[in-house]
Design a protein around this motif. Structure first.
Motif, PDB file in Angstrom:
ATOM      1  N   ALA A   1      -5.820  -0.834   7.532  1.00 15.81           N
ATOM      2  CA  ALA A   1      -6.064  -0.553   6.112  1.00 15.81           C
ATOM      3  C   ALA A   1      -7.468  -1.016   5.733  1.00 15.81           C
ATOM      4  CB  ALA A   1      -5.025  -1.264   5.251  1.00 15.81           C
ATOM      5  N   THR A   2      -8.215  -0.154   5.082  1.00 17.41           N
ATOM      6  CA  THR A   2      -9.574  -0.497   4.657  1.00 17.41           C
ATOM      7  C   THR A   2      -9.743  -0.227   3.164  1.00 17.41           C
ATOM      8  OG1 THR A   2     -10.331   1.695   5.407  1.00 17.41           O
ATOM      9  CG2 THR A   2     -10.598  -0.162   6.928  1.00 17.41           C
ATOM     10  N   LYS A   3      -9.811   1.046   2.792  1.00 15.34           N
ATOM     11  CA  LYS A   3     -10.054   1.369   1.382  1.00 15.34           C
ATOM     12  C   LYS A   3      -8.907   0.903   0.493  1.00 15.34           C
ATOM     13  CE  LYS A   3      -8.308   6.153   1.779  1.00 15.34           C
ATOM     14  NZ  LYS A   3      -8.616   7.562   1.506  1.00 15.34           N
ATOM     15  N   THR A   4      -7.688   0.863   1.017  1.00 14.04           N
ATOM     16  CA  THR A   4      -6.584   0.394   0.177  1.00 14.04           C
ATOM     17  C   THR A   4      -6.620  -1.120  -0.013  1.00 14.04           C
ATOM     18  OG1 THR A   4      -5.116   0.358   2.108  1.00 14.04           O
ATOM     19  CG2 THR A   4      -5.047   2.326   0.699  1.00 14.04           C
TER      20      THR A   4
ATOM     21  N   THR B 240       0.237  -0.327  -5.814  1.00 16.35           N
ATOM     22  CA  THR B 240       0.545   0.519  -4.673  1.00 16.35           C
ATOM     23  C   THR B 240      -0.313   1.778  -4.689  1.00 16.35           C
ATOM     24  OG1 THR B 240       2.316   1.760  -3.557  1.00 16.35           O
ATOM     25  CG2 THR B 240       2.447   1.588  -5.951  1.00 16.35           C
ATOM     26  N   ASN B 241      -0.470   2.371  -3.522  1.00 19.79           N
ATOM     27  CA  ASN B 241      -1.224   3.617  -3.423  1.00 19.79           C
ATOM     28  C   ASN B 241      -0.335   4.834  -3.693  1.00 19.79           C
ATOM     29  OD1 ASN B 241      -3.780   4.830  -3.008  1.00 19.79           O
ATOM     30  ND2 ASN B 241      -3.249   5.392  -0.913  1.00 19.79           N
ATOM     31  N   ASP B 242       0.967   4.613  -3.839  1.00 11.46           N
ATOM     32  CA  ASP B 242       1.915   5.696  -4.113  1.00 11.46           C
ATOM     33  C   ASP B 242       2.633   5.399  -5.418  1.00 11.46           C
ATOM     34  OD1 ASP B 242       3.845   7.642  -4.212  1.00 11.46           O
ATOM     35  OD2 ASP B 242       4.603   7.321  -2.180  1.00 11.46           O
ATOM     36  N   GLU B 243       2.217   6.054  -6.468  1.00 16.93           N
ATOM     37  CA  GLU B 243       2.791   5.793  -7.792  1.00 16.93           C
ATOM     38  C   GLU B 243       4.190   6.366  -7.958  1.00 16.93           C
ATOM     39  OE1 GLU B 243      -0.270   6.102 -11.096  1.00 16.93           O
ATOM     40  OE2 GLU B 243      -1.453   6.876  -9.402  1.00 16.93           O
ATOM     41  N   HIS B 244       4.691   7.062  -6.946  1.00 16.49           N
ATOM     42  CA  HIS B 244       6.061   7.591  -6.981  1.00 16.49           C
ATOM     43  C   HIS B 244       6.926   6.940  -5.905  1.00 16.49           C
ATOM     44  CE1 HIS B 244       4.584  10.629  -9.751  1.00 16.49           C
ATOM     45  NE2 HIS B 244       3.610  10.887  -8.900  1.00 16.49           N
ATOM     46  N   SER B 245       6.493   5.813  -5.392  1.00 20.39           N
ATOM     47  CA  SER B 245       7.201   5.129  -4.308  1.00 20.39           C
ATOM     48  C   SER B 245       8.425   4.378  -4.833  1.00 20.39           C
ATOM     49  CB  SER B 245       6.259   4.144  -3.621  1.00 20.39           C
ATOM     50  OG  SER B 245       5.851   3.135  -4.535  1.00 20.39           O
ATOM     51  N   ASP B 246       9.221   3.871  -3.888  1.00 20.46           N
ATOM     52  CA  ASP B 246      10.383   3.060  -4.252  1.00 20.46           C
ATOM     53  C   ASP B 246       9.963   1.821  -5.037  1.00 20.46           C
ATOM     54  OD1 ASP B 246      11.971   4.867  -2.896  1.00 20.46           O
ATOM     55  OD2 ASP B 246      12.081   3.663  -1.060  1.00 20.46           O
ATOM     56  N   LEU B 247       8.850   1.211  -4.629  1.00 22.19           N
ATOM     57  CA  LEU B 247       8.386   0.016  -5.338  1.00 22.19           C
ATOM     58  C   LEU B 247       8.013   0.343  -6.776  1.00 22.19           C
ATOM     59  CD1 LEU B 247       7.623  -2.966  -5.305  1.00 22.19           C
ATOM     60  CD2 LEU B 247       5.362  -2.316  -4.460  1.00 22.19           C
ATOM     61  N   ALA B 248       7.330   1.451  -6.966  1.00 28.34           N
ATOM     62  CA  ALA B 248       6.980   1.859  -8.333  1.00 28.34           C
ATOM     63  C   ALA B 248       8.230   2.077  -9.176  1.00 28.34           C
ATOM     64  CB  ALA B 248       6.142   3.134  -8.287  1.00 28.34           C
TER      65      ALA B 248
ATOM     66  N   ALA C 149       9.464  -1.304 -10.746  1.00 27.66           N
ATOM     67  CA  ALA C 149       8.508  -2.130 -11.505  1.00 27.66           C
ATOM     68  C   ALA C 149       8.485  -1.748 -12.977  1.00 27.66           C
ATOM     69  CB  ALA C 149       7.115  -1.979 -10.913  1.00 27.66           C
ATOM     70  N   ARG C 150       8.162  -2.716 -13.812  1.00 22.43           N
ATOM     71  CA  ARG C 150       7.965  -2.438 -15.239  1.00 22.43           C
ATOM     72  C   ARG C 150       6.638  -1.717 -15.464  1.00 22.43           C
ATOM     73  NH1 ARG C 150       9.930  -6.241 -18.862  1.00 22.43           N
ATOM     74  NH2 ARG C 150       8.701  -5.135 -20.460  1.00 22.43           N
ATOM     75  N   LEU C 151       5.651  -2.028 -14.624  1.00 21.67           N
ATOM     76  CA  LEU C 151       4.341  -1.402 -14.718  1.00 21.67           C
ATOM     77  C   LEU C 151       3.827  -1.177 -13.303  1.00 21.67           C
ATOM     78  CD1 LEU C 151       1.730  -0.565 -16.309  1.00 21.67           C
ATOM     79  CD2 LEU C 151       1.011  -2.960 -16.108  1.00 21.67           C
ATOM     80  N   THR C 152       3.309   0.016 -13.052  1.00 19.62           N
ATOM     81  CA  THR C 152       2.739   0.329 -11.744  1.00 19.62           C
ATOM     82  C   THR C 152       1.251   0.601 -11.883  1.00 19.62           C
ATOM     83  OG1 THR C 152       4.796   1.252 -10.873  1.00 19.62           O
ATOM     84  CG2 THR C 152       2.754   1.933  -9.797  1.00 19.62           C
ATOM     85  N   VAL C 153       0.468  -0.098 -11.085  1.00 22.95           N
ATOM     86  CA  VAL C 153      -0.967   0.139 -11.005  1.00 22.95           C
ATOM     87  C   VAL C 153      -1.219   0.945  -9.731  1.00 22.95           C
ATOM     88  CG1 VAL C 153      -3.251  -0.901 -10.839  1.00 22.95           C
ATOM     89  CG2 VAL C 153      -1.467  -2.007 -12.219  1.00 22.95           C
ATOM     90  N   GLY C 154      -1.529   2.212  -9.893  1.00 20.94           N
ATOM     91  CA  GLY C 154      -1.785   3.068  -8.744  1.00 20.94           C
ATOM     92  C   GLY C 154      -3.216   2.907  -8.258  1.00 20.94           C
TER      93      GLY C 154
ATOM     94  N   GLN D  18       0.823  -1.206   0.000  1.00 21.84           N
ATOM     95  CA  GLN D  18       0.000   0.000   0.000  1.00 21.84           C
ATOM     96  C   GLN D  18       0.856   1.254   0.000  1.00 21.84           C
ATOM     97  OE1 GLN D  18      -1.993  -1.285   3.485  1.00 21.84           O
ATOM     98  NE2 GLN D  18      -3.055  -2.883   2.346  1.00 21.84           N
ATOM     99  N   SER D  19       1.904   1.255   0.808  1.00 17.51           N
ATOM    100  CA  SER D  19       2.780   2.427   0.866  1.00 17.51           C
ATOM    101  C   SER D  19       3.824   2.421  -0.234  1.00 17.51           C
ATOM    102  CB  SER D  19       3.487   2.484   2.228  1.00 17.51           C
ATOM    103  OG  SER D  19       4.448   1.433   2.332  1.00 17.51           O
ATOM    104  N   GLY D  20       4.195   1.246  -0.713  1.00 17.98           N
ATOM    105  CA  GLY D  20       5.285   1.146  -1.675  1.00 17.98           C
ATOM    106  C   GLY D  20       6.643   1.380  -1.051  1.00 17.98           C
ATOM    107  N   ARG D  21       6.704   1.371   0.300  1.00 19.97           N
ATOM    108  CA  ARG D  21       7.944   1.704   0.994  1.00 19.97           C
ATOM    109  C   ARG D  21       8.474   0.582   1.874  1.00 19.97           C
ATOM    110  NH1 ARG D  21       7.439   5.621   4.713  1.00 19.97           N
ATOM    111  NH2 ARG D  21       5.174   5.890   4.671  1.00 19.97           N
TER     112      ARG D  21
END
Length: 341
Positions: free
Chosen positions: A151-154, A124-132, A135-140, A99-102
């Motif tokens: 965590a609920t909505k995420t 991830t919920n952070d499209e500018h995170s380290d995980l993003a 990755a070859r493709l990021t789904v925000g 969720q955080s990408g961190r």
């Protein structure tokens, strides 16, 4: 008392809008995945921790049901604790969820899988995170900031995003009535009476089992996790099949079971458990989509059942917290982001 969990409740209420926005992007996400892996896919692996792991399990079910590709849930400690280099994953798609990408462990492993020839897709919920960034493709998720520790909505957003990714890998879609999902979630959120009655029955107990099978099984695990982290209860999620192999013995007059059953072919088996629990003198609450279920949700289809069950689980955790005088926004000793390595 009503103010307890105000942030958690507010973020839960955002789910219909978050899911509607993701539903609008569903086909586009699936198309991006299909374009990314235009050649043969050797298999699909899911990499996650915590609530993200429960979304990953739904992804595993979706892959096996829709495309039949080999699939697995990665055991992160094999690489981080035992220092084993991933092997045999060339040509695989690795779906990394955070969720955080961190989370350092997830970012590190995504790098390692990429280095051996896997195609990494991040959710991830952070499209500018380290995980993003690896990755070859990021789904925000684009769910907006989530402040409450649980965590609920995420989580529901991750589940729907995971289904979009698996749809891009081919096979039969598992959410055939996708456009109806946000309204169904809104209906669940607007119906609290049955939840309150169930919470009254569950709140006095410090041990309970949460049991489901098939596509509702990830929801059982997620509900158990929500009850653990918010209420401090020793809640444990089980597959109906595994439950009968021994864990049913933990249930009795002081240890109830929460059963979760939708409309799928595996759910009738969960409902049959109720009579077995009655014989043990174990209280039970049945949440599901059939007429007469204690905590109902609208009849759905495919993987939609799982998301509706997850929302019911969130409501139950919040309601139990309020009855116990616990603030679920800030559970004792927990942080929003867990930096496992």
């Amino acid at each position: 008392m009503s103010e307890l969990g105000i942030r958690m409740a507010a973020e839960m209420a955002e789910q219909p809008a978050v899911l509607a926005a993701l539903a609008d992007r569903f086909d586009d996400i699936a198309g991006q995945v299909a374009a990314l892996v235009s050649g043969p896919v050797a298999g699909v692996a899911f990499l996650a921790r915590g609530s993200s792991d429960n979304a990953a399990l739904l992804g595993r079910y979706a892959v096996e049901l829709s495309s039949g590709l080999p699939t697995c849930l990665v055991a992160p400690s094999v690489m981080t604790a035992y220092d084993r280099t991933p092997q045999g994953f060339a040509g695989w798609v690795v779906v990394a969820l955070s969720q955080s990408g961190r989370t350092p462990e997830i970012v590190d492993l995504a790098n390692r899988f990429s280095a051996v020839g896997a195609t990494v897709v991040a959710i991830t919920n952070d499209e500018h995170s380290d995980l993003a960034g690896v990755a070859r493709l990021t789904v925000g998720l684009r769910a907006g900031r989530e402040v409450a520790v649980p965590a609920t909505k995420t989580v529901t957003a991750q589940m729907l995003a995971t289904l979009a990714v698996t749809a891009g890998l081919g096979g039969t879609p598992l959410v055939p009535h996708l456009a109806e999902l946000p309204a169904r979630v809104a209906g669940v959120l607007g119906d609290a009476a049955a939840v309150e009655a169930a919470a009254e029955r569950l709140a006095p107990h410090r041990r309970l089992a949460v049991v489901a099978r098939g596509l509702c099984y990830p929801a059982a695990l997620e509900t158990a996790l929500k009850l653990q982290e918010t209420t401090g209860a020793m809640a444990q999620g089980f597959s109906t099949a595994d439950f009968r192999h021994g864990p049913i013995a933990v249930c009795g007059p002081d240890a109830p079971a929460l059963l979760m059953g939708g409309t799928g072919p595996a759910d009738s088996d969960t409902r049959r458990l109720r009579s077995e629990l009655d014989q043990r003198g174990a209280p039970s609450v049945l949440a599901g989509s059939a007429a007469g279920d204690d905590v109902p949700w609208p009849a759905a289809d495919g993987a939609s059942d799982c998301l509706l069950a997850v929302v019911r689980g969130q409501q139950l955790a919040l309601a139990v917290c309020r009855r116990r005088g616990i603030d679920p926004d800030q559970p004792a000793g927990l942080n929003k982001v867990t930096l496992t390595r």
